[in-house]
Design a protein around this motif. Structure first.
Motif, PDB file in Angstrom:
ATOM      1  N   HIS A  21      86.298   0.878   8.068  1.00  0.00           N
ATOM      2  CA  HIS A  21      85.513   1.856   8.081  1.00  0.00           C
ATOM      3  C   HIS A  21      86.790   2.896   8.286  1.00  0.00           C
ATOM      4  O   HIS A  21      86.867   3.159   9.504  1.00  0.00           O
ATOM      5  CB  HIS A  21      84.626   2.950   8.207  1.00  0.00           C
ATOM      6  N   ARG A  26      88.015  10.092   5.934  1.00  0.00           N
ATOM      7  CA  ARG A  26      88.283  11.411   6.762  1.00  0.00           C
ATOM      8  C   ARG A  26      86.970  12.147   5.137  1.00  0.00           C
ATOM      9  O   ARG A  26      88.005  11.510   4.039  1.00  0.00           O
ATOM     10  CB  ARG A  26      89.501  12.153   6.609  1.00  0.00           C
ATOM     11  N   ARG A  27      86.350  12.958   5.504  1.00  0.00           N
ATOM     12  CA  ARG A  27      85.639  14.087   4.461  1.00  0.00           C
ATOM     13  C   ARG A  27      87.484  14.628   4.001  1.00  0.00           C
ATOM     14  O   ARG A  27      87.025  14.612   2.792  1.00  0.00           O
ATOM     15  CB  ARG A  27      84.197  14.556   5.858  1.00  0.00           C
ATOM     16  N   CYS A  66      88.387   3.414   3.211  1.00  0.00           N
ATOM     17  CA  CYS A  66      89.050   4.137   3.997  1.00  0.00           C
ATOM     18  C   CYS A  66      89.271   5.775   3.057  1.00  0.00           C
ATOM     19  O   CYS A  66      89.593   5.359   1.289  1.00  0.00           O
ATOM     20  CB  CYS A  66      90.594   3.858   3.919  1.00  0.00           C
ATOM     21  N   GLU A  70      79.746  12.845   6.718  1.00  0.00           N
ATOM     22  CA  GLU A  70      80.954  13.614   7.672  1.00  0.00           C
ATOM     23  C   GLU A  70      82.579  11.657   7.631  1.00  0.00           C
ATOM     24  O   GLU A  70      81.859  11.069   7.352  1.00  0.00           O
ATOM     25  CB  GLU A  70      80.581  13.495   9.004  1.00  0.00           C
ATOM     26  N   SER A  71      83.258  12.640   8.738  1.00  0.00           N
ATOM     27  CA  SER A  71      84.343  11.585   8.757  1.00  0.00           C
ATOM     28  C   SER A  71      84.320  10.563   9.563  1.00  0.00           C
ATOM     29  O   SER A  71      83.323  10.316  10.311  1.00  0.00           O
ATOM     30  CB  SER A  71      85.238  12.226   9.103  1.00  0.00           C
ATOM     31  N   TYR A  72      84.298   9.675   9.476  1.00  0.00           N
ATOM     32  CA  TYR A  72      83.666   7.932  10.249  1.00  0.00           C
ATOM     33  C   TYR A  72      84.581   7.009  10.382  1.00  0.00           C
ATOM     34  O   TYR A  72      85.333   6.411   9.266  1.00  0.00           O
ATOM     35  CB  TYR A  72      82.486   7.618   9.494  1.00  0.00           C
ATOM     36  N   GLU A  73      85.270   6.308  11.306  1.00  0.00           N
ATOM     37  CA  GLU A  73      85.676   5.339  12.138  1.00  0.00           C
ATOM     38  C   GLU A  73      85.196   4.317  12.461  1.00  0.00           C
ATOM     39  O   GLU A  73      84.273   4.775  13.366  1.00  0.00           O
ATOM     40  CB  GLU A  73      87.551   5.896  12.768  1.00  0.00           C
ATOM     41  N   ASN A  74      85.073   3.302  11.996  1.00  0.00           N
ATOM     42  CA  ASN A  74      84.686   1.984  13.020  1.00  0.00           C
ATOM     43  C   ASN A  74      85.221   0.978  12.461  1.00  0.00           C
ATOM     44  O   ASN A  74      85.882   0.055  11.212  1.00  0.00           O
ATOM     45  CB  ASN A  74      83.629   2.076  12.511  1.00  0.00           C
ATOM     46  N   SER A 112      83.402  -3.169  12.369  1.00  0.00           N
ATOM     47  CA  SER A 112      82.050  -3.964  12.744  1.00  0.00           C
ATOM     48  C   SER A 112      82.388  -5.306  12.471  1.00  0.00           C
ATOM     49  O   SER A 112      82.182  -6.050  11.375  1.00  0.00           O
ATOM     50  CB  SER A 112      81.152  -3.412  12.129  1.00  0.00           C
ATOM     51  N   GLU A 171      80.276  -3.362  17.433  1.00  0.00           N
ATOM     52  CA  GLU A 171      80.344  -3.018  17.293  1.00  0.00           C
ATOM     53  C   GLU A 171      81.930  -1.741  17.650  1.00  0.00           C
ATOM     54  O   GLU A 171      81.821  -1.485  18.969  1.00  0.00           O
ATOM     55  CB  GLU A 171      79.905  -1.199  17.418  1.00  0.00           C
TER      56      GLU A 171
END
Ligand SMILES: NC(=O)c1ccc[n+]([C@@H]2O[C@H](COP(=O)([O-])OP(=O)(O)OC[C@H]3O[C@@H](n4cnc5c(N)ncnc54)[C@H](O)[C@@H]3O)[C@@H](O)[C@H]2O)c1
Length: 351
Positions: free
Chosen positions: A157, A160-161, A251, A259-263, A265, A274
């Motif tokens: 992931h 960006r919002r 992406c 919300e923006s989220y980077e990961n 897994s 993670e």
């Protein structure tokens, strides 16, 4: 050439945001580096960076710089379209190269860069600085220890919002090659592939969209140039690998999410992990458990400093850097397949 000594002479190509925000400060303070020249097509930008970082050589044409200065290495910090020509010119001039991400606009350019590096016998590294983050380095050690077993499912992931670059040429496809995927998603994709051990991709199925970029919108980084917006603001893909593993990737630069989220897994046969933040989960003694590090080596390090140190010591020690060009080429092939699949509305076979 000065690589026989312990000091390497470095020239910078492109004096914009990433040169000033990362490479100039990181290389300036490296004890084995002398910043000797900088070039930018905008003379004032090269001159002001040269003044700030006490760089004697100022150029508007990088070819002149490669010819006239006694450089050992070049750092390519231009918009994406110029990564391949500038890197190839530097390699042909006998220089080691650290080129900003993405490697190139497409795999043909990437292969030409790799060929030029092999022909010259010089290092070509791509500045995927996520690989130098403490949690990512620790994640790689966990994978290498075998703790996860066989990794067969990976989720990536890079969401960006709102986070559309409002400077430079980022929203113009003919200069950058694409938007959210090639600019931002590429970091997390490259990192995930590296953690997986770069298995061979065999099939890519993807969609992209351009729903928010072409009109004014809220953006904490300022209003982007929506009139010239010709790239995707969101991408989603499914990638299948020859070793049986699969990857789901999402992406965005702008997407209506909470919300923006980077990961990243990774799910393996023995455990899952993670990466942002680092956490390992597994079945143990009839329980479902998880652990996270309370401390990691290098957690206070700036990844840009670690990246510069890795590139310099790779040159001085005659070894390959952490981010190698053939791996970046694989990342480029997947990004290109994502765009081709989205355009065709069908899966693309690779390999
Ligand atoms: N690793 C990261 O996290 C990260 C972050 C930002 C940007 N980048 C990458 O860095 C590159 C540059 O991005 P930026 O934000 O610095 O953009 P920018 O627009 O701020 O800077 C690019 C500079 O290159 C100059 N330039 C253009 N053509 C040139 C040429 N032929 N020779 C010399 N200079 C030339 C421009 O005049 C400009 O000053 C892009 O490829 C981008 O993807 C990477």
């Amino acid at each position: 050439m000065t690589t026989s000594t312990t000091t390497i002479n470095v020239g910078i190509v492109g004096a914009g945001n990433i040169a000033r925000g990362r490479h100039l400060p990181c290389f300036k303070k490296h004890p084995n580096v002398r910043l000797v020249a900088i070039s930018d097509v905008v003379a004032d930008l090269a001159a002001s960076a040269a003044q700030e970082y006490e760089i004697p050589g100022i150029y508007t044409d990088y070819r002149d710089m490669f010819e006239k200065e006694h450089l050992d290495a070049a750092i390519i910090c231009t918009p994406n379209k110029f990564h391949a020509p500038a890197s190839i010119a530097a390699l042909e001039a006998g220089l080691h190269v650290l080129c900003e991400k993405p490697m190139a606009l497409d795999p043909a350019e990437g292969r030409a860069m790799l060929d030029a590096a092999n022909k010259a016998g010089k290092i070509l590294s791509i500045a995927f600085h996520y690989r130098h983050m403490a949690n990512v380095r620790a994640a790689r050690r966990i994978v290498d220890s075998g703790e996860l077993g066989d990794i067969y499912m990976v989720r990536v992931h890079a969401l960006r919002r709102r986070g559309v670059p409002s400077w430079g040429t980022f929203v113009q496809k003919h200069i950058q090659g694409g938007g959210a995927m090639i600019d931002f998603g590429v970091h997390l994709l490259d990192t995930a592939l590296w953690l997986m051990g770069n298995p061979q991709p065999v099939e890519v199925c993807a969609s992209i969209s351009q729903r928010l970029g072409k009109a004014p919108n809220v953006n904490p980084w300022g209003q982007w140039n929506y009139q010239e917006f010709t790239v995707e603001d969101q991408a989603a893909a499914f990638v299948r690998f020859a070793n049986g593993a699969s990857m789901l990737l999402e992406c965005s630069w702008a997407l209506n999410i909470p919300e923006s989220y980077e990961n990243i897994s990774l799910s393996g046969t023995d455990a899952g992990m993670e990466v942002f933040p680092l956490k390992v989960n597994k079945a143990h003694l009839d329980m479902l458990t998880s652990w996270k590090p309370d401390w990691m080596p290098g957690e206070r390090d700036n990844p840009g400093d670690v990246q510069a140190a890795d590139f310099v010591s790779a040159i001085l020690e005659g070894r390959q850097p952490v981010s190698q060009a053939h791996q970046a080429l694989q990342t480029t092939e997947i990004v290109d397949a994502i765009y081709r699949s989205a355009e065709a509305g069908a899966a693309i076979r690779l390999g």
